[in-house]
Design a protein around this motif. Structure first.
Motif, PDB file in Angstrom:
ATOM      1  N   VAL A 169     -20.437 -20.142  19.054  1.00 39.99           N
ATOM      2  CA  VAL A 169     -19.441 -20.624  18.029  1.00 39.99           C
ATOM      3  C   VAL A 169     -18.452 -19.599  17.655  1.00 39.99           C
ATOM      4  CG1 VAL A 169     -20.437 -22.807  17.544  1.00 39.99           C
ATOM      5  CG2 VAL A 169     -20.644 -20.776  15.976  1.00 39.99           C
ATOM      6  N   CYS A 170     -17.260 -19.841  17.289  1.00 41.07           N
ATOM      7  CA  CYS A 170     -16.395 -18.782  16.773  1.00 41.07           C
ATOM      8  C   CYS A 170     -15.371 -19.314  16.016  1.00 41.07           C
ATOM      9  CB  CYS A 170     -15.856 -17.775  17.673  1.00 41.07           C
ATOM     10  SG  CYS A 170     -14.425 -18.599  18.724  1.00 41.07           S
ATOM     11  N   HIS A 171     -14.482 -18.460  15.023  1.00 35.82           N
ATOM     12  CA  HIS A 171     -13.368 -19.002  14.334  1.00 35.82           C
ATOM     13  C   HIS A 171     -12.269 -19.404  15.498  1.00 35.82           C
ATOM     14  CE1 HIS A 171     -10.114 -19.239  11.729  1.00 35.82           C
ATOM     15  NE2 HIS A 171     -10.879 -19.318  10.609  1.00 35.82           N
ATOM     16  N   PRO A 172     -11.649 -20.467  15.237  1.00 40.83           N
ATOM     17  CA  PRO A 172     -10.653 -20.833  16.172  1.00 40.83           C
ATOM     18  C   PRO A 172      -9.401 -19.676  16.612  1.00 40.83           C
ATOM     19  CG  PRO A 172     -10.414 -22.431  14.327  1.00 40.83           C
ATOM     20  CD  PRO A 172     -11.721 -21.580  14.225  1.00 40.83           C
ATOM     21  N   ALA A 173      -9.119 -19.067  15.514  1.00 42.34           N
ATOM     22  CA  ALA A 173      -8.284 -17.958  15.643  1.00 42.34           C
ATOM     23  C   ALA A 173      -8.474 -16.885  16.697  1.00 42.34           C
ATOM     24  CB  ALA A 173      -7.985 -17.282  13.984  1.00 42.34           C
ATOM     25  N   LEU A 174      -9.798 -16.684  16.915  1.00 37.11           N
ATOM     26  CA  LEU A 174     -10.114 -15.608  17.952  1.00 37.11           C
ATOM     27  C   LEU A 174      -9.896 -15.956  19.339  1.00 37.11           C
ATOM     28  CD1 LEU A 174     -13.662 -14.608  16.303  1.00 37.11           C
ATOM     29  CD2 LEU A 174     -11.423 -13.430  16.094  1.00 37.11           C
ATOM     30  N   LEU A 175      -9.604 -17.069  19.645  1.00 40.68           N
ATOM     31  CA  LEU A 175      -9.294 -17.719  20.970  1.00 40.68           C
ATOM     32  C   LEU A 175      -7.941 -17.948  21.294  1.00 40.68           C
ATOM     33  CD1 LEU A 175     -12.476 -20.298  21.664  1.00 40.68           C
ATOM     34  CD2 LEU A 175     -12.098 -17.792  22.477  1.00 40.68           C
ATOM     35  N   ALA A 176      -7.269 -17.403  22.430  1.00 41.24           N
ATOM     36  CA  ALA A 176      -6.018 -17.686  22.865  1.00 41.24           C
ATOM     37  C   ALA A 176      -6.159 -19.193  23.410  1.00 41.24           C
ATOM     38  CB  ALA A 176      -5.542 -16.739  23.903  1.00 41.24           C
ATOM     39  N   ASP A 177      -5.001 -19.825  23.626  1.00 36.26           N
ATOM     40  CA  ASP A 177      -4.655 -21.215  24.032  1.00 36.26           C
ATOM     41  C   ASP A 177      -5.657 -21.286  25.519  1.00 36.26           C
ATOM     42  OD1 ASP A 177      -3.673 -22.007  21.967  1.00 36.26           O
ATOM     43  OD2 ASP A 177      -1.494 -21.999  22.960  1.00 36.26           O
ATOM     44  N   GLY A 178      -6.449 -21.970  25.600  1.00 37.27           N
ATOM     45  CA  GLY A 178      -7.167 -22.421  26.998  1.00 37.27           C
ATOM     46  C   GLY A 178      -8.300 -21.150  27.194  1.00 37.27           C
ATOM     47  N   GLU A 179      -8.320 -20.130  26.389  1.00 36.15           N
ATOM     48  CA  GLU A 179      -9.194 -19.135  26.816  1.00 36.15           C
ATOM     49  C   GLU A 179     -10.529 -19.533  26.557  1.00 36.15           C
ATOM     50  OE1 GLU A 179      -9.681 -14.454  25.896  1.00 36.15           O
ATOM     51  OE2 GLU A 179      -8.963 -15.565  24.410  1.00 36.15           O
ATOM     52  N   ALA A 180     -11.487 -19.428  27.235  1.00 31.12           N
ATOM     53  CA  ALA A 180     -12.925 -19.657  26.928  1.00 31.12           C
ATOM     54  C   ALA A 180     -14.033 -18.636  27.717  1.00 31.12           C
ATOM     55  CB  ALA A 180     -13.292 -20.998  27.524  1.00 31.12           C
ATOM     56  N   GLU A 181     -14.596 -18.933  28.786  1.00 27.68           N
ATOM     57  CA  GLU A 181     -15.320 -18.136  29.485  1.00 27.68           C
ATOM     58  C   GLU A 181     -15.221 -16.398  29.288  1.00 27.68           C
ATOM     59  OE1 GLU A 181     -17.628 -17.391  33.628  1.00 27.68           O
ATOM     60  OE2 GLU A 181     -17.150 -19.632  32.986  1.00 27.68           O
ATOM     61  N   GLY A 182     -14.049 -16.242  29.630  1.00 32.33           N
ATOM     62  CA  GLY A 182     -13.666 -14.499  29.728  1.00 32.33           C
ATOM     63  C   GLY A 182     -13.670 -14.145  28.082  1.00 32.33           C
ATOM     64  N   ALA A 183     -13.162 -15.053  27.212  1.00 31.78           N
ATOM     65  CA  ALA A 183     -13.329 -14.663  25.693  1.00 31.78           C
ATOM     66  C   ALA A 183     -14.489 -14.214  25.153  1.00 31.78           C
ATOM     67  CB  ALA A 183     -12.576 -15.558  24.819  1.00 31.78           C
ATOM     68  N   LEU A 184     -15.616 -15.007  25.821  1.00 33.74           N
ATOM     69  CA  LEU A 184     -17.329 -14.491  25.309  1.00 33.74           C
ATOM     70  C   LEU A 184     -17.456 -13.191  25.851  1.00 33.74           C
ATOM     71  CD1 LEU A 184     -19.196 -16.228  23.954  1.00 33.74           C
ATOM     72  CD2 LEU A 184     -20.286 -16.730  26.388  1.00 33.74           C
ATOM     73  N   ASP A 185     -17.010 -12.500  26.686  1.00 32.76           N
ATOM     74  CA  ASP A 185     -17.315 -11.288  26.827  1.00 32.76           C
ATOM     75  C   ASP A 185     -16.467 -10.313  26.212  1.00 32.76           C
ATOM     76  OD1 ASP A 185     -18.862  -9.053  28.280  1.00 32.76           O
ATOM     77  OD2 ASP A 185     -17.144  -9.108  29.678  1.00 32.76           O
ATOM     78  N   ARG A 186     -14.989 -10.738  25.925  1.00 33.12           N
ATOM     79  CA  ARG A 186     -14.291  -9.872  25.271  1.00 33.12           C
ATOM     80  C   ARG A 186     -14.630  -9.696  23.687  1.00 33.12           C
ATOM     81  NH1 ARG A 186     -10.055 -11.372  22.053  1.00 33.12           N
ATOM     82  NH2 ARG A 186     -10.109 -13.573  22.946  1.00 33.12           N
ATOM     83  N   LEU A 225     -25.376 -15.613  10.329  1.00 34.21           N
ATOM     84  CA  LEU A 225     -24.575 -15.846  11.598  1.00 34.21           C
ATOM     85  C   LEU A 225     -23.444 -16.666  11.325  1.00 34.21           C
ATOM     86  CD1 LEU A 225     -27.253 -15.449  14.528  1.00 34.21           C
ATOM     87  CD2 LEU A 225     -25.304 -14.070  13.937  1.00 34.21           C
ATOM     88  N   ILE A 226     -23.631 -17.820  10.852  1.00 38.53           N
ATOM     89  CA  ILE A 226     -22.442 -18.844  10.611  1.00 38.53           C
ATOM     90  C   ILE A 226     -21.552 -18.554   9.673  1.00 38.53           C
ATOM     91  CG2 ILE A 226     -22.292 -21.230   9.661  1.00 38.53           C
ATOM     92  CD1 ILE A 226     -25.069 -21.910  10.724  1.00 38.53           C
ATOM     93  N   GLU A 227     -21.936 -17.697   8.680  1.00 40.57           N
ATOM     94  CA  GLU A 227     -20.818 -17.206   7.570  1.00 40.57           C
ATOM     95  C   GLU A 227     -20.031 -16.236   8.379  1.00 40.57           C
ATOM     96  OE1 GLU A 227     -19.971 -18.591   4.626  1.00 40.57           O
ATOM     97  OE2 GLU A 227     -21.445 -20.071   5.183  1.00 40.57           O
ATOM     98  N   ALA A 228     -20.658 -15.292   9.294  1.00 42.27           N
ATOM     99  CA  ALA A 228     -20.109 -14.301   9.744  1.00 42.27           C
ATOM    100  C   ALA A 228     -19.022 -14.918  10.960  1.00 42.27           C
ATOM    101  CB  ALA A 228     -21.020 -13.153  10.628  1.00 42.27           C
ATOM    102  N   ALA A 229     -19.450 -16.067  11.597  1.00 40.82           N
ATOM    103  CA  ALA A 229     -18.570 -16.601  12.506  1.00 40.82           C
ATOM    104  C   ALA A 229     -17.329 -17.197  11.897  1.00 40.82           C
ATOM    105  CB  ALA A 229     -19.347 -17.726  13.174  1.00 40.82           C
ATOM    106  N   LEU A 230     -17.671 -17.975  10.702  1.00 40.14           N
ATOM    107  CA  LEU A 230     -16.646 -18.525   9.763  1.00 40.14           C
ATOM    108  C   LEU A 230     -15.525 -17.193   9.327  1.00 40.14           C
ATOM    109  CD1 LEU A 230     -18.690 -20.902   7.924  1.00 40.14           C
ATOM    110  CD2 LEU A 230     -16.884 -21.607   9.517  1.00 40.14           C
ATOM    111  N   ALA A 231     -15.840 -16.014   9.317  1.00 39.43           N
ATOM    112  CA  ALA A 231     -15.492 -15.039   8.718  1.00 39.43           C
ATOM    113  C   ALA A 231     -14.356 -14.361   9.821  1.00 39.43           C
ATOM    114  CB  ALA A 231     -15.998 -14.253   8.001  1.00 39.43           C
ATOM    115  N   ALA A 232     -14.646 -14.913  11.192  1.00 36.62           N
ATOM    116  CA  ALA A 232     -13.877 -14.372  12.161  1.00 36.62           C
ATOM    117  C   ALA A 232     -14.391 -13.130  12.512  1.00 36.62           C
ATOM    118  CB  ALA A 232     -12.456 -14.612  11.989  1.00 36.62           C
ATOM    119  N   LEU A 233     -15.668 -12.919  12.262  1.00 35.10           N
ATOM    120  CA  LEU A 233     -16.487 -11.608  12.658  1.00 35.10           C
ATOM    121  C   LEU A 233     -16.883 -11.293  14.250  1.00 35.10           C
ATOM    122  CD1 LEU A 233     -18.524 -10.650   9.555  1.00 35.10           C
ATOM    123  CD2 LEU A 233     -16.205  -9.581  10.054  1.00 35.10           C
TER     124      LEU A 233
END
Length: 299
Positions: A169-186, A225-233
């Motif tokens: 899971v991550c903050h939605p601001a970290l993902l570009a539109d339609g980006e998924a699998e590639g973003a996990l490595d980035r 971990l959840i708080e870190a994800a909410l903080a877009a870390l």
């Protein structure tokens, strides 16, 4: 027959002096004079027939053969204090139970549902404490435990509650539109310290390519971990059951598959079988098992 037990005052003076390594500091803690502490310990030494401290000038040091006794006395006093506080906290016409639980499970899943138990059983008080590792339930002061399935619970009665299925899971601001699998490595990957191979196992199961899967910040608890994800870390690999509200609200997103191969099973650990009579512990056990069934049905 009268029990051969020292006075509470002597035991409290001994435990404080052993912990501080000082009669003066023990006296400050207990609001006594240093002479009063010294006299209490002298009475205890006379009672047990053993010198508990080595005295060198104004300094004292716990005798080697008294070290274990000090730890045992501390455990007994802690237990007595906890039991007394529990008794004071429970309703006059009710009962109470002490439950040891994995901390994030308690805060993210159990506590949000406890109001339903309270409404159903208003005369039962539930005390919660955290335990990260399996422990010996007998003599611990706890009536039951909520933990992962583990060989340490052999001989006890375990009841399956829920499956801990991990999901990135991550903050939605970290993902570009339609980006998924590639973003996990980035994106930066966040790790739970007690499960350092989780990302590597997740990549092997899902076939998602992750370069350097062990790189990233480490945290002790899933709640961190959840708080870190909410903080877009970064991206956190956490149990879905802990973040259902955040996913529903859109505060976190999870466009990646679940990691079923690294799942664990939560269970309720009881010293005895659940019976038909309605004791406080049996009422809690039946309630939480029903809650877990409902949660799995709605998942």
């Amino acid at each position: 027959m009268r029990r051969k037990i020292p006075s509470n005052s002597a035991l409290m003076a001994f435990e404080a002096a052993a912990r501080h390594g000082s009669f003066a500091r023990a006296a400050d803690e207990l609001a006594l004079t240093e002479g009063a502490v010294s006299r209490q310990i002298a009475r205890l030494e006379s009672f047990v027939g053993v010198a508990l401290f080595n005295r060198v000038g104004n300094r004292v040091r716990l005798a080697p053969n008294a070290t274990r006794y000090a730890a045992q006395v501390r455990e007994v006093l802690d237990r007595l204090e906890r039991d007394s506080q529990d008794l004071m906290a429970q309703p006059i016409d009710g009962g109470s139970i002490d439950i040891a639980a994995i901390p994030t499970f308690a805060t993210r899943w159990l506590i949000p549902r406890l109001k339903r138990f309270q409404d159903k059983h208003p005369r039962i008080t539930v005390h919660l404490a955290q335990r990260m590792e399996p422990f010996i339930l007998a003599g611990s002061g706890f009536d039951a435990a909520i933990h992962f399935e583990h060989p340490a619970w052999a001989g006890l009665h375990t009841h399956r509650l829920l499956q801990e299925v991990l999901i990135p899971v991550c903050h939605p601001a970290l993902l570009a539109d339609g980006e998924a699998e590639g973003a996990l490595d980035r994106l930066p990957r966040l790790h739970r310290r007690q499960n350092p191979d989780a990302w590597q196992l997740y990549a092997q199961e899902t076939g998602i390519r992750l370069r350097h899967p062990a790189v990233g910040a480490r945290y002790d608890l899933h709640s961190m971990l959840i708080e870190a994800a909410l903080a877009a870390l970064g991206v956190a690999l956490v149990p879905r059951l802990y973040v259902e509200a955040e996913l529903e609200q859109g505060r976190l997103v999870a466009p990646w598959p679940e990691g079923r191969s690294i799942a664990k099973t939560f269970c309720l650990v009881l010293p005895e079988p659940i019976r038909l009579s309605e004791t406080p512990l049996q009422a809690f056990a039946n309630w939480i098992l029903d809650e877990a069934k409902t949660a799995e049905r709605l998942a």
